[in-house]
Scaffold this motif. Sequence first.
Motif, PDB file in Angstrom:
ATOM      1  N   GLY A 149      -3.838  14.549  -1.280  1.00  0.00           N
ATOM      2  CA  GLY A 149      -4.708  15.040  -0.214  1.00  0.00           C
ATOM      3  C   GLY A 149      -4.904  16.542  -0.307  1.00  0.00           C
TER       4      GLY A 149
ATOM      5  N   LEU B  53      -7.359   5.450  -7.683  1.00  0.00           N
ATOM      6  CA  LEU B  53      -6.324   6.162  -6.947  1.00  0.00           C
ATOM      7  C   LEU B  53      -4.920   5.604  -7.171  1.00  0.00           C
ATOM      8  CD1 LEU B  53      -8.002   6.830  -3.520  1.00  0.00           C
ATOM      9  CD2 LEU B  53      -7.519   8.443  -5.322  1.00  0.00           C
ATOM     10  N   CYS B  54      -4.844   4.284  -7.370  1.00  0.00           N
ATOM     11  CA  CYS B  54      -3.498   3.696  -7.386  1.00  0.00           C
ATOM     12  C   CYS B  54      -2.616   4.300  -8.468  1.00  0.00           C
ATOM     13  CB  CYS B  54      -3.577   2.184  -7.517  1.00  0.00           C
ATOM     14  SG  CYS B  54      -4.610   1.501  -6.264  1.00  0.00           S
TER      15      CYS B  54
ATOM     16  N   ASN C 195      -9.713  -4.790  -6.333  1.00  0.00           N
ATOM     17  CA  ASN C 195      -8.625  -4.343  -5.476  1.00  0.00           C
ATOM     18  C   ASN C 195      -7.327  -4.603  -6.230  1.00  0.00           C
ATOM     19  OD1 ASN C 195      -6.625  -4.043  -3.567  1.00  0.00           O
ATOM     20  ND2 ASN C 195      -7.875  -4.859  -1.921  1.00  0.00           N
ATOM     21  N   CYS C 196      -6.668  -3.545  -6.653  1.00  0.00           N
ATOM     22  CA  CYS C 196      -5.520  -3.789  -7.530  1.00  0.00           C
ATOM     23  C   CYS C 196      -4.374  -4.440  -6.776  1.00  0.00           C
ATOM     24  CB  CYS C 196      -5.072  -2.534  -8.247  1.00  0.00           C
ATOM     25  SG  CYS C 196      -5.094  -1.047  -7.280  1.00  0.00           S
TER      26      CYS C 196
ATOM     27  N   CYS D   5     -10.782   1.137 -10.858  1.00  0.00           N
ATOM     28  CA  CYS D   5     -12.235   1.064 -10.631  1.00  0.00           C
ATOM     29  C   CYS D   5     -13.023   2.010 -11.519  1.00  0.00           C
ATOM     30  CB  CYS D   5     -12.605   1.268  -9.170  1.00  0.00           C
ATOM     31  SG  CYS D   5     -11.269   1.629  -8.076  1.00  0.00           S
TER      32      CYS D   5
ATOM     33  N   LEU E 242      -5.816  11.026   3.114  1.00  0.00           N
ATOM     34  CA  LEU E 242      -4.632  10.851   2.265  1.00  0.00           C
ATOM     35  C   LEU E 242      -3.394  11.441   2.917  1.00  0.00           C
ATOM     36  CD1 LEU E 242      -6.223  11.564  -1.185  1.00  0.00           C
ATOM     37  CD2 LEU E 242      -4.878   9.555  -0.633  1.00  0.00           C
TER      38      LEU E 242
ATOM     39  N   LEU F 194      -2.233  -2.949 -14.919  1.00  0.00           N
ATOM     40  CA  LEU F 194      -3.123  -2.714 -13.773  1.00  0.00           C
ATOM     41  C   LEU F 194      -4.268  -1.757 -14.092  1.00  0.00           C
ATOM     42  CD1 LEU F 194      -0.802  -2.654 -10.662  1.00  0.00           C
ATOM     43  CD2 LEU F 194      -2.544  -4.305 -11.244  1.00  0.00           C
TER      44      LEU F 194
ATOM     45  N   PHE G  18       0.854  10.733  -1.496  1.00  0.00           N
ATOM     46  CA  PHE G  18      -0.365  10.778  -0.682  1.00  0.00           C
ATOM     47  C   PHE G  18      -0.667  12.213  -0.263  1.00  0.00           C
ATOM     48  CE2 PHE G  18       0.857   6.324  -0.009  1.00  0.00           C
ATOM     49  CZ  PHE G  18      -0.359   5.706  -0.199  1.00  0.00           C
TER      50      PHE G  18
ATOM     51  N   PHE H 110       1.986  -0.661 -14.028  1.00  0.00           N
ATOM     52  CA  PHE H 110       0.709   0.041 -13.920  1.00  0.00           C
ATOM     53  C   PHE H 110      -0.086   0.056 -15.214  1.00  0.00           C
ATOM     54  CE2 PHE H 110       2.777   1.278 -10.086  1.00  0.00           C
ATOM     55  CZ  PHE H 110       1.727   1.190  -9.201  1.00  0.00           C
TER      56      PHE H 110
ATOM     57  N   LEU I  67       0.813  -1.213   0.000  1.00  0.00           N
ATOM     58  CA  LEU I  67       0.000   0.000   0.000  1.00  0.00           C
ATOM     59  C   LEU I  67       0.848   1.265   0.000  1.00  0.00           C
ATOM     60  CD1 LEU I  67      -2.884  -0.343   2.547  1.00  0.00           C
ATOM     61  CD2 LEU I  67      -2.942   0.926   0.427  1.00  0.00           C
ATOM     62  N   LEU I  68       1.800   1.307   0.916  1.00  0.00           N
ATOM     63  CA  LEU I  68       2.468   2.568   1.171  1.00  0.00           C
ATOM     64  C   LEU I  68       3.723   2.761   0.341  1.00  0.00           C
ATOM     65  CD1 LEU I  68       1.978   2.403   5.000  1.00  0.00           C
ATOM     66  CD2 LEU I  68       0.713   3.812   3.404  1.00  0.00           C
TER      67      LEU I  68
ATOM     68  N   VAL J 231      -7.740  -3.149 -13.360  1.00  0.00           N
ATOM     69  CA  VAL J 231      -8.439  -3.088 -12.082  1.00  0.00           C
ATOM     70  C   VAL J 231      -8.663  -1.652 -11.613  1.00  0.00           C
ATOM     71  CG1 VAL J 231      -8.047  -5.334 -11.055  1.00  0.00           C
ATOM     72  CG2 VAL J 231      -6.243  -3.645 -10.992  1.00  0.00           C
TER      73      VAL J 231
ATOM     74  N   GLN K 299       4.203   0.648  -2.785  1.00  0.00           N
ATOM     75  CA  GLN K 299       3.919   0.282  -4.180  1.00  0.00           C
ATOM     76  C   GLN K 299       2.613   0.885  -4.660  1.00  0.00           C
ATOM     77  OE1 GLN K 299       5.982  -2.176  -5.660  1.00  0.00           O
ATOM     78  NE2 GLN K 299       6.429  -3.717  -4.146  1.00  0.00           N
ATOM     79  N   TYR K 300       1.936   1.586  -3.829  1.00  0.00           N
ATOM     80  CA  TYR K 300       0.701   2.288  -4.173  1.00  0.00           C
ATOM     81  C   TYR K 300      -0.383   1.373  -4.735  1.00  0.00           C
ATOM     82  CZ  TYR K 300       4.297   5.883  -5.084  1.00  0.00           C
ATOM     83  OH  TYR K 300       5.371   6.701  -5.067  1.00  0.00           O
ATOM     84  N   LEU K 301      -0.535   0.183  -4.227  1.00  0.00           N
ATOM     85  CA  LEU K 301      -1.579  -0.690  -4.776  1.00  0.00           C
ATOM     86  C   LEU K 301      -2.697  -0.873  -3.752  1.00  0.00           C
ATOM     87  CD1 LEU K 301       0.708  -3.327  -6.474  1.00  0.00           C
ATOM     88  CD2 LEU K 301      -0.738  -1.667  -7.599  1.00  0.00           C
ATOM     89  N   GLY K 302      -3.904  -0.948  -4.244  1.00  0.00           N
ATOM     90  CA  GLY K 302      -5.056  -1.213  -3.376  1.00  0.00           C
ATOM     91  C   GLY K 302      -5.507  -0.022  -2.573  1.00  0.00           C
ATOM     92  N   ASN K 303      -5.406   1.165  -3.155  1.00  0.00           N
ATOM     93  CA  ASN K 303      -5.733   2.360  -2.389  1.00  0.00           C
ATOM     94  C   ASN K 303      -7.221   2.655  -2.275  1.00  0.00           C
ATOM     95  OD1 ASN K 303      -3.446   3.964  -1.313  1.00  0.00           O
ATOM     96  ND2 ASN K 303      -2.684   3.447  -3.326  1.00  0.00           N
ATOM     97  N   CYS K 304      -8.013   2.258  -3.307  1.00  0.00           N
ATOM     98  CA  CYS K 304      -9.440   2.599  -3.235  1.00  0.00           C
ATOM     99  C   CYS K 304     -10.107   1.918  -2.046  1.00  0.00           C
ATOM    100  CB  CYS K 304     -10.143   2.259  -4.539  1.00  0.00           C
ATOM    101  SG  CYS K 304      -9.417   3.098  -5.937  1.00  0.00           S
TER     102      CYS K 304
ATOM    103  N   LEU L 235      -1.603   7.858  -7.725  1.00  0.00           N
ATOM    104  CA  LEU L 235      -0.507   8.053  -6.785  1.00  0.00           C
ATOM    105  C   LEU L 235       0.819   7.584  -7.369  1.00  0.00           C
ATOM    106  CD1 LEU L 235      -2.363   6.730  -3.662  1.00  0.00           C
ATOM    107  CD2 LEU L 235      -1.517   9.050  -3.930  1.00  0.00           C
ATOM    108  N   ALA L 236       0.754   6.489  -8.105  1.00  0.00           N
ATOM    109  CA  ALA L 236       2.004   5.811  -8.446  1.00  0.00           C
ATOM    110  C   ALA L 236       2.751   6.440  -9.604  1.00  0.00           C
ATOM    111  CB  ALA L 236       1.731   4.348  -8.754  1.00  0.00           C
TER     112      ALA L 236
END
Lengths: 191, 193, 202
Positions: C190, C26-27, A113-114, C110, A174, C105, C186, C102, A18-19, C108, A21-26, C30-31
């Motif tokens: 924000g 979001l992923c 969930n990515c 959303c 965030l 990705l 992040f 990505f 998460l923190l 996925v 690799q930035y995956l699964g943030n939603c 952010l990435a």
Amino acid sequence: MEDLFVLAISCIFINNILLAQYLGNCPFLGTSKKMETAIGMAMAVIFVLVMAGGLTWIVNEYLLKTLDVEYLQTVSFILVIASLVQFVEMFLKKSIPALYSGLGIFLPLITTNCAVMGVALINMKEGYSFLEAIVASFAYAIGYGLALILFAGIRERILLARVPKPLQDTSIGLITAGIIAITFMSFKGMV
Amino acid sequence: MREMISMIVVLTVLTAVSGGLLAAVKSGTEVRIENQVLKFQKAPAIKELFPKATNNPLAERFTVKDGKTEWQIFPTKLPDGSKAIAFETHGIGFAGPVGLMVGINLKTDHIVGARVTTHSETPGVGARAKDDPTFVSQFAGMSLDKKFAIKSDGGDIDGISGATFTSKGVCVAARQAKEIYRKLKPEILKQIK
Amino acid sequence: MAQSLAKEFTKGLWAEIPPFRLVLGLCPTLAVTKTVENGIGMGVATAFVLVFSNLLVSMLRNLIPSKVRIACYIVIIATFVTIVELLMQAFTYPLYLKLGIFIPLIVVNCILLGRAEAFASKNSPILSLADGLGMGIGYTLALGALGGVREIIGHGTLTFWGGTPVFEMGAWFHPFAFMIQAPGAFVALGLMLCFMNLMGKQ
């Protein structure tokens, strides 16, 4: 054995899904408002991620590689994950209703969930063996759960704080996540 | 029952069309993709390794098999007439895999040079391994008997200060290159003109 | 008709712009937004998939049985994602290397499934196309803006295709490397959301 341990540690902390690799943030932002839902989501992710990690590895190794159609990775992985989630949902509903009532509503969310898809792709990219892929998937899931539960704890407290209006909800969430990410950055260099 | 059949038919048709379409796009772009990989990833490194090459190492490339993995070998002739090859290996850096193109003199078994090809390291820190060639040029002229590890690990290479993980990753790639070269040399000599 | 078409198109640009208003996708936001170039590249790739998947889902909406609709949408989306991946490898290889994992990705993200389920499965192909284009362009703008902010603060430059920076902060400015690393992503997003809230919906 030692290598697997190092792999696990680096997947949980250093390359936290998460923190770092930035995956699964939603779902991270969506399910972290309450501790209860955060724990439910964390469990569901651990459950599905390990199975998905193993299954996608098998599909890739024995189906895609043998047929030399690795460009179909994206399509086949997402189908595997979607049907796995559906199957797990049906199975839990019938045989372990207690667990289902806890995880049930989070399961459909996991398809998009990515983190699940992301870990499957990372496993392939790093060329892990079956055992390594399972360990990495499990460790990534633990890391995900850890970050999610930590975050939910902080967020429950923020609810009581007076946050300026434009910053409320997702925005402050965030920024909080950013601060947690800073603390996780200090794990870098540990392995 | 009818619903079941329509479900199966729709899904099957959809996946079949998808598979067919992707296969068509894949075969249509295959050659272009390979050329792009060569052009952007490997060509610049090879050019720096063999600046005076009289041949075109990219065009004369061949592959050597080691079990299941195929290694792409780029042959060239050095100014002094001896033959050399280059190939790419990988190590893990700070933020992901680091690719290293290693050139080896086939006659003396010495390293001609090494260049970082791909990486995702922090700009200004680990990325210096690619941007500033002083680090990788340490490999140039080294015999394969030297220990390719940074000095704090008891090797013969000065690490980049502040980028230990990147330096270690590059050393891993260099060690892999040594191993592969020793293993595949007979096969390479057979194929080289 | 023309009015509603325009409405569907423009809502994606401001009133419902992803990921600021609709907190989806979001992923990648952010990435990959370390630089403005990466942000826009990712946005365009996503927009391409979104437009085609919306169009196809809408065209097939009466044929797809409702029980397996999600699976069907996923197959459609995944197909276009793979096409984008192959095309990017063939034509914009340096960008493909930067975006890396990505790109697959996107499947996925959303936003894609969200638009397919919430809009394209209920509306005509023309409207779905407008919706997809609007959302896609909005997403690209958002990613570009975030990438621009992070690049200016994190690197002190703003670089588009061509290699030379179009804007530089000057020697007095010390770049905040924090902004181009994970925590900075992040925090930047924000603050961006906070800014959008201040600006209001109109």
